[in-house]
Design a protein around this motif. Structure first.
Motif, mmCIF file in Angstrom:
data_model
loop_
_atom_site.group_PDB
_atom_site.id
_atom_site.type_symbol
_atom_site.label_atom_id
_atom_site.label_comp_id
_atom_site.label_asym_id
_atom_site.label_seq_id
_atom_site.Cartn_x
_atom_site.Cartn_y
_atom_site.Cartn_z
ATOM 1 N N UNK A 69 22.171 0.250 -36.940
ATOM 2 C CA UNK A 69 22.460 -0.645 -38.059
ATOM 3 C C UNK A 69 22.693 -2.080 -37.573
ATOM 4 N N UNK A 70 23.294 -2.217 -36.385
ATOM 5 C CA UNK A 70 23.467 -3.561 -35.819
ATOM 6 C C UNK A 70 22.106 -4.158 -35.461
ATOM 7 N N UNK A 71 21.240 -3.355 -34.857
ATOM 8 C CA UNK A 71 19.899 -3.820 -34.511
ATOM 9 C C UNK A 71 19.126 -4.182 -35.770
ATOM 10 N N UNK A 72 19.262 -3.360 -36.817
ATOM 11 C CA UNK A 72 18.567 -3.629 -38.074
ATOM 12 C C UNK A 72 18.966 -4.995 -38.633
ATOM 13 N N UNK A 73 20.243 -5.309 -38.569
ATOM 14 C CA UNK A 73 20.703 -6.582 -39.126
ATOM 15 C C UNK A 73 20.098 -7.770 -38.377
ATOM 16 N N UNK A 74 19.832 -7.595 -37.088
ATOM 17 C CA UNK A 74 19.200 -8.665 -36.308
ATOM 18 C C UNK A 74 17.718 -8.779 -36.653
ATOM 19 N N UNK A 75 17.042 -7.647 -36.719
ATOM 20 C CA UNK A 75 15.592 -7.652 -36.858
ATOM 21 C C UNK A 75 15.107 -8.006 -38.255
ATOM 22 N N UNK A 76 15.843 -7.602 -39.283
ATOM 23 C CA UNK A 76 15.338 -7.754 -40.644
ATOM 24 C C UNK A 76 15.917 -8.941 -41.406
ATOM 25 N N UNK A 77 17.094 -9.397 -41.047
ATOM 26 C CA UNK A 77 17.719 -10.504 -41.765
ATOM 27 C C UNK A 77 16.967 -11.801 -41.455
ATOM 28 N N UNK A 78 16.471 -12.454 -42.493
ATOM 29 C CA UNK A 78 15.690 -13.679 -42.276
ATOM 30 C C UNK A 78 16.545 -14.823 -41.739
ATOM 31 N N UNK A 79 17.874 -14.659 -41.758
ATOM 32 C CA UNK A 79 18.752 -15.707 -41.226
ATOM 33 C C UNK A 79 19.024 -15.546 -39.737
ATOM 34 N N UNK A 80 18.538 -14.450 -39.131
ATOM 35 C CA UNK A 80 18.828 -14.181 -37.722
ATOM 36 C C UNK A 80 18.355 -15.298 -36.810
ATOM 37 N N UNK A 81 17.120 -15.766 -37.048
ATOM 38 C CA UNK A 81 16.561 -16.744 -36.130
ATOM 39 C C UNK A 81 17.225 -18.113 -36.258
ATOM 40 N N UNK A 82 17.912 -18.345 -37.383
ATOM 41 C CA UNK A 82 18.647 -19.603 -37.525
ATOM 42 C C UNK A 82 19.830 -19.654 -36.563
ATOM 43 N N UNK A 83 20.392 -18.478 -36.244
ATOM 44 C CA UNK A 83 21.542 -18.432 -35.347
ATOM 45 C C UNK A 83 21.184 -17.976 -33.941
ATOM 46 N N UNK A 84 20.151 -17.161 -33.799
ATOM 47 C CA UNK A 84 19.802 -16.581 -32.504
ATOM 48 C C UNK A 84 18.602 -17.250 -31.851
ATOM 49 N N UNK A 85 17.844 -18.021 -32.610
ATOM 50 C CA UNK A 85 16.601 -18.574 -32.108
ATOM 51 C C UNK A 85 15.444 -17.632 -32.406
ATOM 52 N N UNK A 86 14.240 -18.070 -32.126
ATOM 53 C CA UNK A 86 13.046 -17.275 -32.409
ATOM 54 C C UNK A 86 13.065 -15.974 -31.614
ATOM 55 N N UNK A 87 12.831 -14.872 -32.291
ATOM 56 C CA UNK A 87 12.768 -13.570 -31.635
ATOM 57 C C UNK A 87 11.344 -13.360 -31.158
ATOM 58 N N UNK A 88 11.144 -13.283 -29.855
ATOM 59 C CA UNK A 88 9.808 -13.118 -29.287
ATOM 60 C C UNK A 88 9.256 -11.742 -29.651
ATOM 61 N N UNK A 89 7.939 -11.618 -29.795
ATOM 62 C CA UNK A 89 7.349 -10.327 -30.167
ATOM 63 C C UNK A 89 7.755 -9.175 -29.258
ATOM 64 N N UNK A 90 7.798 -9.401 -27.941
ATOM 65 C CA UNK A 90 8.181 -8.315 -27.032
ATOM 66 C C UNK A 90 9.663 -7.966 -27.172
ATOM 67 N N UNK A 91 10.478 -8.956 -27.478
ATOM 68 C CA UNK A 91 11.895 -8.689 -27.735
ATOM 69 C C UNK A 91 12.050 -7.859 -29.002
#
Length: 222
Positions: free
Chosen positions: A48-70
């Motif tokens: 559920x923690x991973x889901x919140x990172x991967x699916x929330x459209x606000x993630x990249x505003x705080x974490x930066x761009x998530x690379x495809x391999x990441x």
């Protein structure tokens, strides 16, 4: 005790797979089967923690761009945890496991959509998931644009009414989803013994009956 039965639901966002999973779960429960429902990513505290990172459209505003391999690595971290914590124990107990998305989603979204190809996804599945394959995969592929429009309307509604935002993938281009659609079709051609592709735009009730008939035809006596 006999091993249980592992069924996955696949398809584009907005294809109706989650609705059909819930309907099948209710039917199987009503007929006396033990059913476990889950989703990838999610269904464990870590997932559920991973889901919140991967699916929330606000993630990249705080974490930066998530690379495809990441993105791919996080998907498989979730999947490996769900196999160890939920799927294998349930199958060993003789239950029917219904999972909303599994490795086919990674092959379609990261392999096709992100352009990583099938090879790394299948290698990670073998290494991290013990090559555990579903007994049956129900792939819902209605009209591409209809699915996208439905998914985007649904997520906007969730943002407005529930405050949840799992819109990160839905913000991608139509070309991204066309690649996913093509990857799913390729999987269906390759995995004819496992994957049942439902590509028509029939009503929810008619698709439910198709799925029910397909499951009963393949489901062993548990």
């Amino acid at each position: 005790m006999a091993r249980g039965f592992f069924i996955t639901f696949e398809g584009l966002d907005g294809s109706g797979k989650t609705t059909q999973l819930r309907r099948l779960a209710q039917y199987l429960t009503d007929t006396g089967r033990t059913v476990i429902t889950m989703r990838n990513p999610g269904s464990t505290p870590l997932g559920d923690r991973i889901r919140s990172i991967l699916l929330d459209s606000r993630s990249e505003a705080t974490l930066g761009t998530i690379a495809p391999h990441t993105e791919l690595a996080l998907m498989f971290a979730d999947r490996a945890q769900s196999i160890a914590e939920v799927i294998l124990p349930a199958l060993e107990a003789g239950a029917i496991v219904l999972c909303d998305r599994y490795t086919d989603s990674s092959e379609a979204y990261q392999g096709g959509g992100r352009g990583l190809g099938s090879e790394p996804i299948l290698a990670l599945h073998k290494a991290l998931c013990g090559n555990l394959q579903p007994d049956l995969t129900l792939l819902l592929l209605p009209n591409l644009q209809t699915s996208l429009n439905r998914a985007r309307r649904r997520n906007q509604k969730h943002i407005q009414t529930e405050g949840t935002d799992e819109n990160r993938f839905e913000r991608e281009s139509d070309e991204f989803y066309a690649r996913i659609h093509g990857a799913y079709l390729a999987i269906a051609v390759r995995e004819t013994g496992r994957v049942l592709a439902i590509t028509d735009d029939a009503s929810i009730d008619l698709i439910e009956l198709q799925i029910r008939d397909a499951v009963e035809a393949r489901l062993p006596t548990l």
